[in-house]
Design a protein around this motif. Structure first.
Motif, PDB file in Angstrom:
ATOM      1  N   UNK A 464       0.838  -1.197   0.000  1.00 53.98           N
ATOM      2  CA  UNK A 464       0.000   0.000   0.000  1.00 53.98           C
ATOM      3  C   UNK A 464       0.875   1.250   0.000  1.00 53.98           C
ATOM      4  N   UNK A 465       0.566   2.186  -0.893  1.00 57.60           N
ATOM      5  CA  UNK A 465       1.365   3.398  -1.013  1.00 57.60           C
ATOM      6  C   UNK A 465       0.458   4.593  -1.274  1.00 57.60           C
ATOM      7  N   UNK A 466       1.050   5.766  -1.114  1.00 54.54           N
ATOM      8  CA  UNK A 466       0.341   7.016  -1.353  1.00 54.54           C
ATOM      9  C   UNK A 466       1.321   7.994  -1.987  1.00 54.54           C
ATOM     10  N   UNK A 467       0.846   8.769  -2.961  1.00 54.45           N
ATOM     11  CA  UNK A 467       1.727   9.697  -3.669  1.00 54.45           C
ATOM     12  C   UNK A 467       2.315  10.752  -2.733  1.00 54.45           C
ATOM     13  N   UNK A 468       1.586  11.113  -1.680  1.00 56.21           N
ATOM     14  CA  UNK A 468       2.070  12.105  -0.717  1.00 56.21           C
ATOM     15  C   UNK A 468       2.993  11.498   0.327  1.00 56.21           C
ATOM     16  N   UNK A 469       2.599  10.343   0.867  1.00 56.51           N
ATOM     17  CA  UNK A 469       3.252   9.806   2.063  1.00 56.51           C
ATOM     18  C   UNK A 469       4.162   8.616   1.798  1.00 56.51           C
ATOM     19  N   UNK A 470       4.324   8.208   0.529  1.00 60.30           N
ATOM     20  CA  UNK A 470       5.118   7.023   0.251  1.00 60.30           C
ATOM     21  C   UNK A 470       4.414   5.796   0.799  1.00 60.30           C
ATOM     22  N   UNK A 471       5.161   4.961   1.523  1.00 61.05           N
ATOM     23  CA  UNK A 471       4.571   3.745   2.090  1.00 61.05           C
ATOM     24  C   UNK A 471       4.035   3.939   3.497  1.00 61.05           C
ATOM     25  N   UNK A 472       3.953   5.205   3.928  1.00 65.28           N
ATOM     26  CA  UNK A 472       3.345   5.489   5.219  1.00 65.28           C
ATOM     27  C   UNK A 472       4.311   6.112   6.194  1.00 65.28           C
ATOM     28  N   UNK A 473       3.884   6.178   7.439  1.00 68.31           N
ATOM     29  CA  UNK A 473       4.700   6.782   8.488  1.00 68.31           C
ATOM     30  C   UNK A 473       5.624   5.726   9.081  1.00 68.31           C
TER      31      UNK A 473
END
Length: 654
Positions: A464-473
C-alpha cells in the motif's frame, strides 16, 4: 595600504549574492567562487599537492573523497563571490607541471527546508530552567517515561492527542526503546549550518572526531552567530536525533544514546560541488547516516540536483561506506507545497537517498509538503493547530529549547533517528536493507490527503502506497523488530529496459502515449524479476515547462505520477534533458511486460494553449533476480508482525 580595487570587487560580488538570494533561485549570470578543483598528473598524493600550493600561492584545503590526485584549493586573494572567471589564477595552476586539470568552482544556491524568517519575538524564547518553561510542561511525568521537561510536548514520539493531534499517530519509538534499542554506537551526521555541541542536551552525544566545518575549513562546526537565530537549523535537527534522556533538559531524541556529528557547510551565500562532495564523503566509515534538510530552492520552478563530484560522493558512500555496507543518506523531500514536485529535486529523487516527506499531528499533509513518486516514507513536522506546541520540540542554539521547529527539515532527522535504532538492532544492515525495511514496516496509520487528490492504493505486489506519504509513516518498533532478524538481500542489478527516441509534438488537450515492451533482461546476468527503483530518463521541451504532467504505468498496472503541474515554472528554453524521474511505487513488482508513459499539457489559469516536443525516454529498472523476502519468513511463519513480508512471500511463490 587598503586595496580599493579588491574592495570594489568584493562589494560587487556581495551585491550579486544579495540580488540572487533575494529574487531568484538561479542567477542569470554565472557566479564563480574562490574554490578550485585541481587534478594532479599521477599519484603524488598530499605532498605533491602541497608543492603545487606553495608554488602557485593557493591554499590547499584537502583531498577530494580521500583521492591521491584530486584536491580542493582556495585562493584567499580572490573574492569568494565574483561574476567573472579568474583566468589568471586558473592559468597559474595549469602552468604547474604537476597539474593536469584546474577548474574554478561555480557557486549555486542551496536552502534550508523549514526555516521561516523570524517576525517579532524570537523562536527560541523557551529558556532552560526558566519559569516560562515550567509553565509549558506537565510536572506529573510518569516515572517510566523520560523526565525531560518537553517530552510531553514531543507528540511525534508519543501522540496522546496533545495540540489537536490524533492519539497513536507517532513514530512508535517507545516500542523500540522497550526492546532495548536507543541508538548506541551509531553516528548521524547533520549536514547543515553547524551544531551547538556545547548544548547540555547534545554535548555528551556529540562525535567530535567525525565533525568538520566545511565553511571555515576547521574541525569546529559551531554555528555562526546572527541576531535572527538563522543558524539554529542544524542544532534543532541534531536534537531530534540524539538529545539526551533523563537529564531534565529540553526533550529527548528519537535515538537518545546515538551520536551526532556536525558537518557545517550551508552557512555561505553559494554552495560548490567540492564542498558538497567532501561533506557527503566525510569519514564514511565513522559516520553511518547523513541527514540533509536542505536542497535546491523550493520555489516551484527550479530543476536542480547534485553535480558530478557530489554524485560521486553519494555513490561511493552507498557502495563503500560503513566498510562496504553503505552509508544511509536521508533527505527532506521539500517545502515547495502543492505547486512544486520533489522529482525535480535531484537529491530527494535519487535512488541512493531515502526521501522523507512529512505529516502533521492530525494525519494530514502540511501546506508546504511537496509530493512525488520518489518519496519512500513520512515522519512528522508540525500540526495545524494554532497552539505553539504543535511544532516539533527540540534543542536550540545557546543551550535553549524550542517547540516550533517545522517543515520537512524536521521530518528527515526523525527518520535518521529511527534508522539509528534499526542499525543498533542489526549493525550489518546495508543501505538497501534500510530501504526495504522502510517499505515493509511503514504504516498508513491515520494519514490522509485533506484535499482527496491522492488516495491510498495497492501496487501489483500488494504493497500500500500514497503519492504524498510514500509507504506510510515510519514505525520504529516494527522496524527494529524486523531488523534484528533480517537476513541479507539478494544481489541488486540494473537493467536498461528500452528507449523511445522520436520527435513527437503534444499540446494542451493533445496528450501523447508511449510504450516500452521489456523482458527485464531475462536470461542475462542482470535479469530483474523483483523491482526496487524505476527511473525514466526523459528529454522534453515545451512553451511552459511547469504545465507538463507525466504518468508511468507498470506491466502490473501500477500508475505513478512522475511529474505534476508546477504553475510557477515558466521555463520555455531548457525543458528536461535526460532528467531521471524516479518512482518507488512499483516496489517488489515483476517488471516484465509493457510500460506506458503518458505525457500531457495541463491547462493553465489563463487558458493559453501550450505546446511541447518529446525527444527521448529511456527506462532503467533496478531490483533483484531472486525473490527478496522468501528467506525472511522461514522462522516467522506464524508471526503476525510480518504480515507484509508474508504476503510478498506468497506473491513471489505465485
Amino acid at each position: 595600504m587598503i586595496n580599493r580595487r579588491w574592495i570594489r570587487k568584493a562589494l560587487s560580488g556581495l551585491a550579486i549574492a544579495v540580488i540572487c538570494l533575494s529574487f531568484s533561485t538561479t542567477c542569470s549570470k554565472e557566479i564563480l567562487t574562490n574554490n578550485w578543483y585541481v587534478e594532479l598528473d599521477g599519484d603524488g598524493g598530499i605532498e605533491a599537492a602541497r608543492e603545487v600550493s606553495k608554488r602557485t600561492g593557493f591554499n590547499l584545503v584537502g583531498p577530494l573523497l580521500g583521492s591521491s590526485n584530486e584536491f580542493h584549493f582556495v585562493h584567499s586573494a580572490v573574492p569568494n563571490i565574483r561574476s567573472k572567471r579568474s583566468i589568471v589564477h586558473t592559468r597559474k595552476l595549469k602552468a604547474h607541471p604537476l597539474v593536469k586539470r584546474a577548474i574554478q568552482q561555480t557557486g549555486y544556491i542551496r536552502t534550508k527546508r523549514g526555516f521561516k524568517p523570524l517576525k517579532g519575538i524570537p523562536v527560541s524564547e523557551i529558556k532552560l530552567n526558566s519559569p516560562e518553561l515550567e509553565k509549558l510542561i506537565d510536572v506529573n511525568i510518569q516515572s517510566h517515561q523520560p523526565n525531560d521537561p518537553l517530552f510531553k510536548k514531543e507528540w511525534y514520539l508519543k501522540n496522546t492527542g496533545q495540540s489537536g493531534g490524533i492519539p497513536g499517530l507517532d513514530l512508535n519509538v517507545e516500542a523500540a526503546w522497550a526492546l532495548g534499542y536507543t541508538g548506541k554506537n551509531v553516528t548521524t551526521a547533520i549536514m547543515d549550518d553547524g551544531v551547538d555541541y556545547l548544548h547540555e542536551d547534545l554535548r555528551h552525544n556529540y562525535n567530535a572526531k567525525a565533525s568538520y566545518d566545511f565553511s571555515s575549513n576547521d574541525p569546529y562546526p559551531y554555528p555562526r552567530y546572527t541576531d535572527t537565530w538563522f543558524n539554529s537549523h542544524g542544532t534543532r535537527c541534531a536534537g531530534e536525533v540524539a538529545a539526551a534522556r533523563d537529564n531534565n533538559v529540553c526533550g529527548v531524541g528519537v535515538a537518545y544514546d546515538s551520536k551526532v556529528a556536525g558537518l557545517r557547510m550551508l552557512d555561505q551565500p553559494f554552495m560548490t560541488d567540492l564542498i558538497e562532495a567532501n561533506a557527503m564523503g566525510h569519514m564514511p566509515n565513522d559516520i553511518d547516516i547523513y541527514s540533509a534538510s536542505w536542497g535546491p530552492t523550493d520555489d516551484g520552478k527550479t530543476v536542480d540536483g547534485p553535480r558530478n563530484m557530489t554524485m560521486r560522493a553519494i555513490v561511493k558512500g552507498v557502495n563503500e561506506g560503513r566498510h562496504g555496507l553503505g552509508n544511509i543518506y536521508v533527505w527532506a523531500s521539500g517545502d515547495g507545497g502543492a505547486d512544486d514536485d520533489c522529482n525535480c529535486d535531484g537529491y530527494a529523487a535519487s535512488m541512493w537517498t531515502v526521501s522523507i516527506n512529512s505529516a502533521t499531528n492530525d494525519g494530514q499533509t502540511a501546506g508546504y509538503d511537496e509530493s512525488c513518486s520518489s518519496t519512500l516514507a513520512s515522519t512528522f513536522s508540525n500540526g495545524k493547530s494554532t497552539l505553539r506546541d504543535a511544532g516539533v520540540a527540540t534543542t536550540d542554539l545557546y543551550n535553549n529549547c524550542t517547540t516550533t521547529h517545522s517543515g520537512t527539515s524536521a521530518a528527515a532527522p526523525e527518520a535518521a533517528g529511527v534508522y539509528a535504532l534499526a542499525l543498533e538492532a542489526n549493525p550489518m544492515l546495508t543501505w538497501r536493507d534500510i530501504q526495504h525495511l522502510t517499505v515493509l514496516t511503514s504504516k498508513r496509520n491515520r494519514l490522509s490527503d485533506p484535499y482527496m487528490k491522492h488516495h491510498w492504493k495497492y501496487n501489483g505486489a500488494g504493497l500500500e502506497f500514497n503519492h504524498l506519504f510514500g509507504y506510510g509513516v515510519l514505525d520504529a518498533g516494527a522496524m527494529v523488530d524486523l531488523a534484528r532478524k533480517w537476513k541479507p538481500l539478494p544481489e541488486r542489478f540494473h537493467c536498461t529496459a528500452g528507449s523511445v527516441k522520436q520527435e513527437t509534438h503534444f499540446a494542451t488537450e493533445q496528450p501523447i502515449e508511449l510504450h516500452i515492451d521489456t523482458d527485464a533482461c531475462k536470461g542475462g546476468e542482470n535479469e530483474i524479476n523483483y523491482l526496487e527503483h524505476v527511473q525514466a530518463f526523459v528529454t522534453i521541451k515545451s512553451t511552459y515547462r511547469g504545465n507538463i504532467v507525466m504518468f508511468i504505468t507498470s506491466p502490473m498496472n501500477t500508475t505513478s505520477m512522475i511529474l505534476s503541474q508546477r504553475p510557477n515554472d515558466n521555463d520555455h528554453k531548457n525543458g528536461f534533458t535526460r532528467w531521471p524521474f524516479m518512482t518507488t511505487h512499483t516496489w517488489a513488482e515483476n517488471p516484465r511486460g509493457r510500460w506506458k508513459l503518458e505525457i500531457s499539457m495541463a491547462p493553465d489559469k489563463t487558458g493559453n494553449v501550450d505546446t511541447g516536443v518529446f525527444y527521448e525516454w529511456t527506462l532503467i529498472l533496478h531490483g533483484t533476480k531472486e525473490a527478496p523476502y522468501d528467506h525472511q519468513v522461514e522462522d516467522e511463519a506464524n508471526h503476525n508482525k510480518l504480515y507484509k513480508v508474508k504476503r510478498l512471500h506468497a506473491y513471489s511463490k505465485a
